[in-house]
Design a protein around this motif. Structure first.
Motif, mmCIF file in Angstrom:
data_model
loop_
_atom_site.group_PDB
_atom_site.id
_atom_site.type_symbol
_atom_site.label_atom_id
_atom_site.label_comp_id
_atom_site.label_asym_id
_atom_site.label_seq_id
_atom_site.Cartn_x
_atom_site.Cartn_y
_atom_site.Cartn_z
ATOM 1 N N LYS A 5 -4.504 -9.930 0.984
ATOM 2 C CA LYS A 5 -3.437 -10.898 0.705
ATOM 3 C C LYS A 5 -4.417 -12.334 1.227
ATOM 4 O O LYS A 5 -4.393 -13.507 0.315
ATOM 5 C CB LYS A 5 -2.415 -10.898 1.527
ATOM 6 N N GLU A 6 -4.966 -12.213 2.368
ATOM 7 C CA GLU A 6 -5.767 -13.546 2.631
ATOM 8 C C GLU A 6 -6.832 -13.846 1.833
ATOM 9 O O GLU A 6 -7.167 -15.140 1.576
ATOM 10 C CB GLU A 6 -6.252 -13.423 4.122
ATOM 11 N N LYS B 189 -6.372 2.042 4.935
ATOM 12 C CA LYS B 189 -6.597 1.253 6.223
ATOM 13 C C LYS B 189 -5.589 0.544 7.062
ATOM 14 O O LYS B 189 -5.041 -0.589 6.153
ATOM 15 C CB LYS B 189 -7.801 0.573 6.045
ATOM 16 N N PRO B 190 -5.087 0.341 8.174
ATOM 17 C CA PRO B 190 -4.050 -0.578 8.840
ATOM 18 C C PRO B 190 -4.685 -1.833 8.553
ATOM 19 O O PRO B 190 -5.768 -2.121 8.776
ATOM 20 C CB PRO B 190 -4.514 -0.137 10.206
ATOM 21 N N GLY B 191 -3.774 -2.680 8.062
ATOM 22 C CA GLY B 191 -4.281 -4.087 7.830
ATOM 23 C C GLY B 191 -4.846 -4.396 6.339
ATOM 24 O O GLY B 191 -5.159 -5.712 6.063
ATOM 25 N N PHE B 192 -4.937 -3.469 5.594
ATOM 26 C CA PHE B 192 -5.611 -3.692 4.168
ATOM 27 C C PHE B 192 -4.767 -4.752 3.542
ATOM 28 O O PHE B 192 -5.378 -5.726 2.980
ATOM 29 C CB PHE B 192 -5.620 -2.335 3.527
ATOM 30 N N THR C 167 0.657 -1.170 -0.228
ATOM 31 C CA THR C 167 -0.074 0.021 0.009
ATOM 32 C C THR C 167 0.993 1.263 0.037
ATOM 33 O O THR C 167 1.975 1.182 0.639
ATOM 34 C CB THR C 167 -0.904 0.075 1.217
ATOM 35 N N PRO C 168 0.721 2.159 -0.919
ATOM 36 C CA PRO C 168 1.339 3.423 -0.917
ATOM 37 C C PRO C 168 1.283 4.244 0.475
ATOM 38 O O PRO C 168 0.255 3.856 1.089
ATOM 39 C CB PRO C 168 0.796 4.165 -1.928
#
Length: 128
Positions: free
Chosen positions: A41-42, A33-36, A11-12
């Protein structure tokens, strides 16, 4: 056997935009968003597992069968989630290209089922 596919999503950095007008300036800050990346990926990994297993399942009726070993060779030779279906029977390649009635069984299965497989895979990506 191929290894399970590893998706890399980056993410940029956040960006700040400022727009000046007659009445003043408007500033907006865009952040991911944190964890995006981990969530996506999941989702992609689960979608790839779905595609692999659906392709093997839907190839079953299209695959030539005498003893069923050719069908089992796809299950035994494939790492679900790798994005590669491997049929490990020693005669699989020759059957695939040269069988009189049932050659190119993967291509025939894909032409019939591509839209529904992709629709099912999209659910895994959208839900994460």
């Amino acid at each position: 056997m191929a290894a399970k596919r590893d998706f890399k999503i980056s993410t940029p950095r956040g960006t700040i935009y400022t727009q000046a007008g007659k009445g003043g300036a408007v500033t907006a800050k865009l952040e991911w968003k944190p964890g995006f990346a981990e969530e996506k990926k999941e989702g992609f990994s689960k979608a790839q597992e779905f595609i692999d297993s659906e392709c093997i399942r839907r190839m079953n009726p299209e695959t030539p069968r005498r003893t069923g070993v050719l069908i089992k060779s796809a299950t035994l030779g494939t790492t679900i989630g790798s994005g590669e279906i491997e049929q490990i029977a020693p005669y699989a390649r020759r059957q695939y290209y040269e069988h009189k009635e049932k050659s190119y069984w993967f291509e025939r299965m894909k032409n019939r089922n591509k839209d529904s497989i992709l629709k099912g895979a999209a659910k895994y990506v959208q839900s994460h």
